[in-house]
Design an enzyme around this catalytic site. Structure first.
Site, PDB file in Angstrom:
ATOM      1  N   SER A 165       0.866  -1.170   0.000  1.00  0.00           N
ATOM      2  CA  SER A 165       0.000   0.000   0.000  1.00  0.00           C
ATOM      3  C   SER A 165       0.907   1.224   0.000  1.00  0.00           C
ATOM      4  CB  SER A 165      -0.852  -0.004   1.269  1.00  0.00           C
ATOM      5  OG  SER A 165      -1.452   1.253   1.476  1.00  0.00           O
ATOM      6  N   TYR A 177      -2.406  -1.735  10.417  1.00  0.00           N
ATOM      7  CA  TYR A 177      -2.425  -1.843   8.963  1.00  0.00           C
ATOM      8  C   TYR A 177      -1.088  -1.408   8.347  1.00  0.00           C
ATOM      9  CZ  TYR A 177      -4.004  -1.444   4.151  1.00  0.00           C
ATOM     10  OH  TYR A 177      -4.128  -1.591   2.795  1.00  0.00           O
TER      11      TYR A 177
END
Ligand SMILES: *[C@@H]1O[C@H](CO)[C@@H](O)[C@H](O)[C@H]1NC(C)=O
Ligand SMILES: *[C@@H]1O[C@H](CO)[C@@H](O)[C@H](O)[C@H]1NC(C)=O
Length: 317
Positions: A165, A177
């Site tokens: 990401s 995350y």
């Protein structure tokens, strides 16, 4: 005069890159690709896209329902399997199944796409188990799947595509995350340089925000309410109701900008799997290209300034 030469050189460079990017492999219908997390989002779209190209897609879904729906929407070639990447027996069984499917031809591609993001909340609101859950799915899952399939990938000198990401380059306040995605970056870079994977090309996806279940605000909000209601009274008092409301609003604003065009991402994945010269990193999305990736090169003090959200101060310390 010198500027003119620079412009010509730059033009030639882009022309070269454009030409290099456009070279696509010939024998796609012979190639097997395993994709994890095909129930929805990038994985689901990529499975359909590669199926249409005639590739042999092995689509791993978490749920039976996801697998059935994908099967109905695709050709006879596409095969589904149920895979929970955190269940090691399941991973071992899946690897055996893949081995039977591909036989001597080996596996051409592995796309480690499955991932989760919830709980997304200030660090102190979470327990170690919350961190562990995300690390297990987003980082240890891909490690286990990759190690299990590496022998089959080495045989074809194939491709590994790991979905990290933009937040694998920049950590903003959002639970585990970002930590897990930093881990995916490190795993991918290390694997590319590892003697065991020589010949296998490893690409990293660093998408900006796209409209998938990762950025859907409703489940994030529901989870925030559950977390908040279970916090010890002392922590709740420290943050205060104002903070909580502002935090929910902040998350909603963050997620509302998510790009609905998922094919920007799956086109990069397809390139990584089918181009003669795949890139090491892809950063689809304008937010990734113009904000996240550039900010990741800034001195920390500037990045901190840009990435620290404006939220109410804690009500007491
Ligand atoms: C996957 O994880 C399980 C549990 O940690 C382990 O037993 C198994 O050996 C792992 N697979 C590989 C290839 O490392
Ligand atoms: C989505 O992105 C693709 C490029 O991958 C582009 O061809 C398409 O036009 C875009 N769709 C929309 C609705 O913007």
């Amino acid at each position: 005069m010198m500027w003119l030469w620079l412009l010509v050189l730059l033009g030639l460079y882009f022309l070269y890159r454009w030409y290099r990017d456009r070279q696509i492999l010939q024998n796609l219908p012979d190639k097997y690709v395993l994709i994890t997390g095909c129930d929805s989002g990038f994985g689901n779209l990529l499975a359909r896209q590669l199926d249409r190209k005639g590739m042999r897609v092995l689509a791993a879904c978490l749920t039976q329902r996801g697998a059935e729906q994908l099967k109905e929407a695709t050709s006879q070639r596409l095969q589904t399997l149920i895979l929970d990447v955190t269940d090691s027996q399941n991973v071992a069984a899946a690897a055996d199944w893949v081995k039977q499917q591909v036989g001597d031809r080996g596996l051409w591609g592995l796309v480690n796409n499955a991932g989760i993001a919830i709980p997304m909340a200030p660090y102190e609101w979470l327990t170690k188990a919350d961190y562990q859950k995300i690390m297990d799915v987003n980082l240890m899952g891909p490690v286990n799947v990759t190690l299990s399939l590496l022998p089959l990938l080495r045989r074809t000198k194939g491709r590994i595509v790991n979905v990290a990401s933009s937040l694998g380059r920049l950590s903003c306040m959002a639970g585990a995350y970002c930590m897990s995605k930093y881990g995916v970056e490190a795993f991918s870079d290390g694997l590319r340089r590892d003697p065991g994977s020589l010949g296998v090309k490893v690409s990293i996806l660093e998408p900006g925000q796209f409209r998938t279940c990762i950025t859907a605000f409703q489940p994030i909000e529901e989870n925030l309410h559950v977390l908040w209601s279970h916090l010890p009274a002392e922590i709740k008092d420290t943050y205060g109701q104002n903070f909580f409301d502002a935090y929910c609003k902040y998350m909603q604003d963050m997620m509302s900008g998510a790009n609905p065009n998922l094919s920007l991402v799956t086109d990069c994945m397809e390139h990584a799997l089918t181009a003669v010269h795949p890139r090491t990193r892809y950063s689809p999305g304008w937010d990734a290209k113009l904000f996240y990736i550039p900010v990741s090169y800034l001195p920390t003090v500037l990045a901190d300034y840009l990435l620290t959200p404006t939220l109410p101060k804690l009500t007491r310390v």
